[in-house]
Design a protein around this motif. Structure first.
Motif, PDB file in Angstrom:
ATOM      1  N   ALA A 180      26.341  32.052  51.766  1.00 30.00           N
ATOM      2  CA  ALA A 180      25.868  33.254  51.242  1.00 30.00           C
ATOM      3  C   ALA A 180      27.390  34.187  51.591  1.00 30.00           C
ATOM      4  N   ARG A 181      27.514  34.987  50.455  1.00 35.04           N
ATOM      5  CA  ARG A 181      28.905  35.515  50.352  1.00 35.04           C
ATOM      6  C   ARG A 181      28.683  36.797  49.472  1.00 35.04           C
ATOM      7  N   MET A 182      29.926  37.756  49.236  1.00 34.77           N
ATOM      8  CA  MET A 182      29.976  38.324  48.329  1.00 34.77           C
ATOM      9  C   MET A 182      30.471  37.875  46.911  1.00 34.77           C
ATOM     10  N   HIS A 183      29.891  38.354  45.704  1.00 34.84           N
ATOM     11  CA  HIS A 183      30.030  37.561  44.748  1.00 34.84           C
ATOM     12  C   HIS A 183      30.210  38.506  43.447  1.00 34.84           C
ATOM     13  N   TYR A 184      31.605  38.639  43.195  1.00 36.29           N
ATOM     14  CA  TYR A 184      32.048  39.654  42.015  1.00 36.29           C
ATOM     15  C   TYR A 184      33.348  39.075  41.431  1.00 36.29           C
ATOM     16  N   TYR A 185      33.819  39.739  40.126  1.00 40.71           N
ATOM     17  CA  TYR A 185      34.892  39.215  39.765  1.00 40.71           C
ATOM     18  C   TYR A 185      35.614  40.204  39.027  1.00 40.71           C
ATOM     19  N   ALA A 186      35.100  41.236  39.082  1.00 37.29           N
ATOM     20  CA  ALA A 186      36.060  42.638  38.637  1.00 37.29           C
ATOM     21  C   ALA A 186      36.345  43.402  39.794  1.00 37.29           C
ATOM     22  N   PRO A 187      37.293  44.246  39.767  1.00 36.74           N
ATOM     23  CA  PRO A 187      37.507  45.157  40.766  1.00 36.74           C
ATOM     24  C   PRO A 187      36.444  46.249  41.131  1.00 36.74           C
ATOM     25  N   TYR A 188      36.103  46.616  42.274  1.00 38.32           N
ATOM     26  CA  TYR A 188      35.749  47.851  42.377  1.00 38.32           C
ATOM     27  C   TYR A 188      36.362  48.590  43.356  1.00 38.32           C
ATOM     28  N   LYS A 189      36.220  49.918  43.736  1.00 38.30           N
ATOM     29  CA  LYS A 189      36.736  50.825  44.359  1.00 38.30           C
ATOM     30  C   LYS A 189      37.520  50.212  45.570  1.00 38.30           C
ATOM     31  N   ASP A 190      37.049  49.421  46.493  1.00 38.72           N
ATOM     32  CA  ASP A 190      37.451  48.951  47.692  1.00 38.72           C
ATOM     33  C   ASP A 190      38.068  47.598  47.863  1.00 38.72           C
ATOM     34  N   ASN A 191      38.111  47.166  46.457  1.00 39.95           N
ATOM     35  CA  ASN A 191      38.839  45.772  46.247  1.00 39.95           C
ATOM     36  C   ASN A 191      40.373  45.841  46.470  1.00 39.95           C
ATOM     37  N   VAL A 192      40.970  44.762  46.975  1.00 44.02           N
ATOM     38  CA  VAL A 192      42.470  44.712  47.336  1.00 44.02           C
ATOM     39  C   VAL A 192      43.477  44.825  45.869  1.00 44.02           C
ATOM     40  N   SER A 193      42.620  44.426  44.684  1.00 43.18           N
ATOM     41  CA  SER A 193      43.414  44.339  43.497  1.00 43.18           C
ATOM     42  C   SER A 193      43.422  45.690  42.647  1.00 43.18           C
ATOM     43  N   VAL A 194      42.765  46.859  43.297  1.00 43.99           N
ATOM     44  CA  VAL A 194      42.729  47.894  42.415  1.00 43.99           C
ATOM     45  C   VAL A 194      43.851  48.521  41.867  1.00 43.99           C
ATOM     46  N   GLU A 195      44.897  48.475  42.715  1.00 45.59           N
ATOM     47  CA  GLU A 195      46.216  49.234  41.993  1.00 45.59           C
ATOM     48  C   GLU A 195      46.786  48.348  41.084  1.00 45.59           C
ATOM     49  N   ASP A 196      46.571  47.004  41.225  1.00 44.90           N
ATOM     50  CA  ASP A 196      47.339  46.182  39.987  1.00 44.90           C
ATOM     51  C   ASP A 196      46.275  46.272  39.128  1.00 44.90           C
ATOM     52  N   PHE A 197      45.011  46.399  39.117  1.00 41.02           N
ATOM     53  CA  PHE A 197      44.193  46.248  37.867  1.00 41.02           C
ATOM     54  C   PHE A 197      44.511  47.808  37.059  1.00 41.02           C
ATOM     55  N   LYS A 198      44.924  48.895  37.897  1.00 43.57           N
ATOM     56  CA  LYS A 198      45.317  49.987  37.119  1.00 43.57           C
ATOM     57  C   LYS A 198      46.482  50.002  36.108  1.00 43.57           C
ATOM     58  N   GLU A 199      47.563  49.094  37.070  1.00 45.95           N
ATOM     59  CA  GLU A 199      48.799  48.681  36.091  1.00 45.95           C
ATOM     60  C   GLU A 199      48.382  47.942  34.777  1.00 45.95           C
ATOM     61  N   PHE A 200      47.219  46.797  35.283  1.00 44.90           N
ATOM     62  CA  PHE A 200      46.981  45.935  33.809  1.00 44.90           C
ATOM     63  C   PHE A 200      46.132  46.867  32.992  1.00 44.90           C
ATOM     64  N   TYR A 201      45.440  47.945  33.282  1.00 45.84           N
ATOM     65  CA  TYR A 201      44.758  48.821  32.514  1.00 45.84           C
ATOM     66  C   TYR A 201      45.723  49.757  31.680  1.00 45.84           C
ATOM     67  N   ASN A 202      46.843  50.001  32.138  1.00 43.61           N
ATOM     68  CA  ASN A 202      47.721  50.839  31.503  1.00 43.61           C
ATOM     69  C   ASN A 202      48.860  50.278  30.663  1.00 43.61           C
ATOM     70  N   GLN A 203      48.816  48.669  30.581  1.00 46.12           N
ATOM     71  CA  GLN A 203      49.362  47.954  29.523  1.00 46.12           C
ATOM     72  C   GLN A 203      49.103  48.181  28.344  1.00 46.12           C
ATOM     73  N   GLU A 204      50.091  48.078  27.660  1.00 51.01           N
ATOM     74  CA  GLU A 204      49.927  48.393  26.072  1.00 51.01           C
ATOM     75  C   GLU A 204      48.941  47.286  25.436  1.00 51.01           C
ATOM     76  N   ASN A 205      48.968  46.089  25.821  1.00 54.06           N
ATOM     77  CA  ASN A 205      48.078  44.726  25.224  1.00 54.06           C
ATOM     78  C   ASN A 205      46.827  44.718  25.905  1.00 54.06           C
ATOM     79  N   THR A 206      46.452  45.614  26.549  1.00 52.70           N
ATOM     80  CA  THR A 206      45.113  45.384  27.392  1.00 52.70           C
ATOM     81  C   THR A 206      44.056  46.791  26.637  1.00 52.70           C
ATOM     82  N   LEU A 207      43.066  46.405  26.069  1.00 49.01           N
ATOM     83  CA  LEU A 207      42.282  47.455  25.445  1.00 49.01           C
ATOM     84  C   LEU A 207      41.037  47.559  26.318  1.00 49.01           C
TER      85      LEU A 207
END
Length: 401
Positions: A358-385
């Motif tokens: 049994a464990r945490m099961h998720y695939y997109a970032p949420y506010k406490d995930n370690v990849s949040v800052e990188d996801f923001k960078e991903f979001y700001n890329q021109e090629n991501t919509l």
């Protein structure tokens, strides 16, 4: 360049377009006629697809030239540590924007149950699809359908199931009844004007694996193709004309064009080509994920270009996203410069007791995930919509900003 700047540029372009429209109405009228002619050339599997479905399909080709849409399964229904909070989304919590693509599954509709296999009430799912559409987003639907022969679930991959539901098979009529139930739901998906909402429909997904009753380890090519064609034709007979059909392989047993197309039902029966792939660990497993994804994206893109189809990574992700740079350095790196329509990551269930362990099961970032800052960078890329991008692009209209 950040999203806000992108949006301001789009608004400015729209204003310029409006001025040009005022000064040249005759020219715009001519362009409008040409636009309609172009839509009429679109070759969907359903030759009687609604006008809205045809418009969306054509516009998705145009949008693909600008970048790929980001999608998330069950995004509006729940997230890590929350459920059914109006207007909420884990993606929105992180970047103040919704995904562009919303994934749903209608497993259990076959039995007319109140909720799908993941506990989402079908009534709420309908509302969420309507909300996504009203914002200009796109919904895609898969179906983890029970085994009609054994009474088990999708993972009960008993030999002979597909043969038993084809015309002449023992459970053919039963299966048609299940398709009727799905058709009723699909026909209930309407906008505020009563028009059917176009859906990217992904039946019999991941068939190149060995875990579902429709997978190739228990199904011949001829049986699979017959099942696919029967399903498409049956929906059309039932008046379901709002579907864009997505052919979907798993990365399992697929490395070449021949593998990818082995069970392909034909250009007249599919509108998208896609694959599912997940990262299962770090180190060598991460390197393998990047290598396999790059290869399949290249294979898929070549097929799509040759056959004039759209392409997508219909499911992907890395459970719990423990890599702080996963979005820009792994996922986007693996896609590279290839033109694909969308990439969708799986659901954010949160704590899951039935997993072992049994464990945490998720695939997109949420506010406490370690990849949040990188996801923001991903979001700001021109090629991501994301939602704001597709809203401005106006996917459901011939008018362009």
């Amino acid at each position: 360049m950040v999203k806000n700047v992108k949006i301001l540029m789009l608004v400015a372009l729209a204003a310029i377009s409006c001025k040009e429209a005022d000064s040249s109405k005759k020219e715009n009228k001519s362009e409008g006629i040409e636009e309609v002619k172009e839509i009429q050339k679109i070759s969907l599997a359903d030759k009687n697809a609604t006008t809205e479905t045809q418009i969306l399909y054509k516009n998705l080709f145009d949008l693909q030239e600008k970048g790929y849409m980001f999608g998330h399964q069950d995004d509006l229904a729940y997230g890590v540590n929350w459920k059914y909070e109006e207007g909420r989304s884990d993606i929105k919590d992180v970047v103040s924007d919704y995904p562009a693509v919303y994934g749903w599954d209608i497993g259990r509709i076959e039995n007319k149950e109140e909720k799908n296999l993941d506990g989402v009430p079908f009534a709420k799912m309908r509302e969420y699809i309507q909300q996504a559409h009203s914002r200009g987003g796109v919904s895609t639907i898969s179906w983890h359908i029970n085994n009609p022969m054994t009474g088990g679930d999708s993972w009960d991959n008993a030999e002979g199931t597909v043969a038993s539901i084809l015309p002449g098979g023992e459970y053919h009529d039963k299966y048609k009844g299940w398709l009727d139930n799905a058709a009723d739901f699909l026909l209930s998906l309407k906008d505020d004007e009563g028009k059917l909402i176009p859906i990217l429909y992904r039946p019999y997904h991941e068939f190149t694996g060995n875990w579902f009753w429709w997978c190739k380890n228990t199904t011949s090519k001829e049986q699979f193709v017959e099942l696919w064609k029967f399903t498409v034709n049956y929906y059309m007979e039932k008046g379901v004309h709002n579907l864009i059909y997505v052919y979907n392989v798993s990365n399992a047993n697929v490395t070449s064009k021949a593998d990818f197309l082995e069970y392909y039902p034909g250009d007249d029966m599919a509108d998208y080509v896609s694959f599912d792939i997940y990262q299962m660990g770090d180190g060598e497993k991460q390197e393998q994920f990047i290598k396999d994804t790059k290869n399949l994206v290249a294979v898929m893109t070549e097929i799509a270009q040759e056959r004039n189809k759209l392409s997508a990574i219909a499911e992907t992700g890395y459970e719990q996203v423990p890599d702080k740079n996963w979005w820009t350095q792994t996922l986007d790196k693996a896609i590279g410069d290839e033109k694909i329509s969308f990439v969708l990551v799986w659901r954010n269930h949160g704590w899951n007791d039935w997993l072992k362990p049994a464990r945490m099961h998720y695939y997109a970032p949420y506010k406490d995930n370690v990849s949040v800052e990188d996801f923001k960078e991903f979001y700001n890329q021109e090629n991501t919509l994301f939602q704001s991008d597709v809203t401005k692009f106006n996917l459901y209209s011939t008018a362009k900003p």
